[in-house]
Enzyme design. Structure first.
Site, PDB file in Angstrom:
ATOM      1  N   ASP A 246       0.834  -1.219   0.000  1.00  0.00           N
ATOM      2  CA  ASP A 246       0.000   0.000   0.000  1.00  0.00           C
ATOM      3  C   ASP A 246       0.867   1.267   0.000  1.00  0.00           C
ATOM      4  O   ASP A 246       0.389   2.344  -0.326  1.00  0.00           O
ATOM      5  CB  ASP A 246      -0.907   0.035   1.239  1.00  0.00           C
ATOM      6  CG  ASP A 246      -1.967  -1.059   1.228  1.00  0.00           C
ATOM      7  OD1 ASP A 246      -1.933  -1.893   0.315  1.00  0.00           O
ATOM      8  OD2 ASP A 246      -2.812  -1.077   2.130  1.00  0.00           O
TER       9      ASP A 246
ATOM     10  N   ARG B 285      -5.968   0.390   1.641  1.00  0.00           N
ATOM     11  CA  ARG B 285      -7.044   0.625   2.612  1.00  0.00           C
ATOM     12  C   ARG B 285      -7.222   2.110   2.895  1.00  0.00           C
ATOM     13  O   ARG B 285      -8.337   2.606   2.947  1.00  0.00           O
ATOM     14  CB  ARG B 285      -6.719  -0.080   3.930  1.00  0.00           C
ATOM     15  CG  ARG B 285      -6.402  -1.540   3.806  1.00  0.00           C
ATOM     16  CD  ARG B 285      -5.932  -2.068   5.131  1.00  0.00           C
ATOM     17  NE  ARG B 285      -6.981  -1.846   6.114  1.00  0.00           N
ATOM     18  CZ  ARG B 285      -7.967  -2.688   6.351  1.00  0.00           C
ATOM     19  NH1 ARG B 285      -8.028  -3.826   5.708  1.00  0.00           N
ATOM     20  NH2 ARG B 285      -8.888  -2.415   7.253  1.00  0.00           N
TER      21      ARG B 285
HETATM   22  O1  F6P Z   1      -0.992  -5.494   3.366  1.00  0.00           O
HETATM   23  C1  F6P Z   1      -2.011  -4.584   3.137  1.00  0.00           C
HETATM   24  C2  F6P Z   1      -3.031  -5.154   2.251  1.00  0.00           C
HETATM   25  O2  F6P Z   1      -2.412  -5.429   1.047  1.00  0.00           O
HETATM   26  C3  F6P Z   1      -4.242  -4.227   2.098  1.00  0.00           C
HETATM   27  O3  F6P Z   1      -4.211  -3.415   0.989  1.00  0.00           O
HETATM   28  C4  F6P Z   1      -5.405  -5.171   2.072  1.00  0.00           C
HETATM   29  O4  F6P Z   1      -6.551  -4.557   2.570  1.00  0.00           O
HETATM   30  C5  F6P Z   1      -4.927  -6.268   2.932  1.00  0.00           C
HETATM   31  O5  F6P Z   1      -3.532  -6.351   2.753  1.00  0.00           O
HETATM   32  C6  F6P Z   1      -5.606  -7.592   2.660  1.00  0.00           C
HETATM   33  O6  F6P Z   1      -4.832  -8.651   3.100  1.00  0.00           O
HETATM   34  P1  F6P Z   1      -5.342 -10.113   3.431  1.00  0.00           P
HETATM   35  O7  F6P Z   1      -6.301 -10.513   2.359  1.00  0.00           O
HETATM   36  O8  F6P Z   1      -4.115 -10.932   3.462  1.00  0.00           O
HETATM   37  O9  F6P Z   1      -6.024 -10.026   4.764  1.00  0.00           O
END
Ligand code: F6P
Length: 411
Positions: A140, A196
């Site tokens: 991110d 996010r």
């Molecule tokens: O590491 C951050 C991120 O890439 C966010 O952009 C995303 O919301 C989140 O990870 C989702 O990760 P996971 O599906 O592994 O919970």
């Protein structure tokens, strides 16, 4: 006075990775392992983030084993385990962590992660005196790395985190490739990109050609939503082949008519141990509202794990090696509770230790995009963002097949 022996023979350094993975994690692990080994440390890997220090522990030896830093993801595995008591898990598991650090004779910990993983490590340093060094990671790109970008005589506070360069390359390619299928069907493609709280990664879609972009930093209120539809219509009608790409961050705050307020779209109401819910699905909402409002066919595409997956790219490889050099420096100085960062946005060739520094590893998220990178009226990124990204990756070639064949009328 006898000089202090700075060859750490007999000492053990352990590395862990926490949070969502990135294509640059193995490269970070390998680089830190190599530097620490050269200083004389035995190097362990703790598996599954903080989870690997609970119970009996889950620890492997990385010291003298071949390691493939080009391979994406993390061979140490990852989790979102929080050792400190949380709403979701009120048990204080810090004593288990301390016990295992003692049992495995771990002298120094390097935590590779974002704000959550490094925040927990910093707390261990402050409350328990555990020597920790943080190492940044996130696709991110929203950690406060205080990396300055010189643009048009101005110094802009930007961000540069390992994982972002490889991930953004994926988004640039994805967005660039979308064009042909959109053109074939004369559609609007709404491309959803992880992010996010900040739109850094979504900027890759703009770099790849997206005509419009929405980011979490700018709320799409009822009023802005109306203007957004007008912008989409205008861009679509002006496009030579009646096809456009609209990029949206997963964390876009969008006005919901039914709720009568601005909100994010959740993929699940479940939260992780740091209290984060999962986002996902905003592209579907926006695509269907575009079709309803403008009568133009729109389709949603979620890029999801695509940017997070696959090989580590060269820029990231060099970035992680450079930051690991700074880790070695922090180890020699015995400066703990710190995280290495790059001081200015530079081309790959200038990624060198003299362009690094270290910052306090606590409370390092979240750095939103600076105003200079996003044009509120255009609903898209600006040339300043182009300039920022051009240091990290090459602008993709947009090979346009311009066709305008004469129409044949029946004789
Ligand atoms: O590491 C951050 C991120 O890439 C966010 O952009 C995303 O919301 C989140 O990870 C989702 O990760 P996971 O599906 O592994 O919970």
């Amino acid at each position: 006075m006898k000089p202090k022996n700075k060859i750490f023979s007999g000492k053990t350094l352990a590395i862990l990775t926490g949070g969502g993975d990135t294509p640059a994690l193995n490269s970070s692990i390998e680089s830190v392992r190599n530097r620490a080994s050269m200083l004389g440390f035995k190097v362990y890997g703790i598996r599954k983030g903080w989870k690997g220090l609970l119970g009996e522990g889950d620890v492997i030896d990385l010291t003298n084993h071949p390691y493939d830093g080009w391979y994406g993801g993390t061979a140490l595995l990852s989790s979102r385990t929080n050792p400190f008591p949380t709403k979701k898990n009120p048990e204080n598991r810090v004593p288990q962590i301390l016990n295992n650090l003692k049992r495995y004779h771990i002298d120094v910990l390097v935590s590779i992660g974002g704000d959550d993983t490094n925040g927990a490590a910093k707390r261990l340093y402050e409350t328990e005196g555990i020597p920790v060094i943080g190492f940044p990671k996130t696709i991110d790109n929203d950690l406060r790395t205080h990396t300055m970008h010189s643009y048009n005589g101005k110094e802009v506070e930007a961000v540069l985190c390992p994982g972002f360069p490889s991930a953004v390359q994926g988004i640039v390619d994805f967005s660039n490739r979308m064009r042909t299928t959109c053109e074939s069907h004369q559609r609007i493609c709404v491309l959803e990109v992880m992010g996010r709280d900040a739109g850094w990664l979504t900027g890759g879609a703009y770099y790849g050609g997206a005509e419009i972009s929405l980011i979490p930093e700018i709320e799409i209120t009822k009023e802005r939503k109306e203007v957004f539809f007008e912008k989409v219509k205008e861009a679509y009608l002006n496009s030579p082949k009646k096809a456009i790409v609209v990029a949206v961050s997963e964390g876009v705050r969008w006005y919901d008519e039914a709720k009568g307020k601005v909100d994010v779209v959740y993929a699940s109401s479940e939260t992780d141990e740091y209290g984060h819910p999962r986002f996902g699905g905003i592209s579907g909402v926006i695509a269907s509202e575009i079709t309803k409002k403008l009568g133009i066919e729109a389709r949603a595409q979620i890029t999801g794990y695509y940017p997070r997956s696959g090989q580590c790219q060269e820029y990231d490889r060099k970035l992680t090696v450079t930051l690991a050099d700074k880790v070695a420096d922090l180890l020699l100085r015995e400066e703990y509770g710190q995280m290495p960062v790059i001081t200015k946005i530079v081309k790959q060739i200038e990624l060198e230790e003299y362009n690094t520094s270290s910052i306090d590893m606590g409370s390092i998220g979240n750095r939103p995009l600076q105003d200079i990178y996003y044009n509120l009226d255009q609903y898209n990124f600006t040339p300043a963002y182009d300039d920022f990204l051009s240091h990290i990756i090459d602008k993709p070639e947009i090979n346009e097949f311009k066709y305008d064949f004469p129409i044949v009328l029946p004789k």
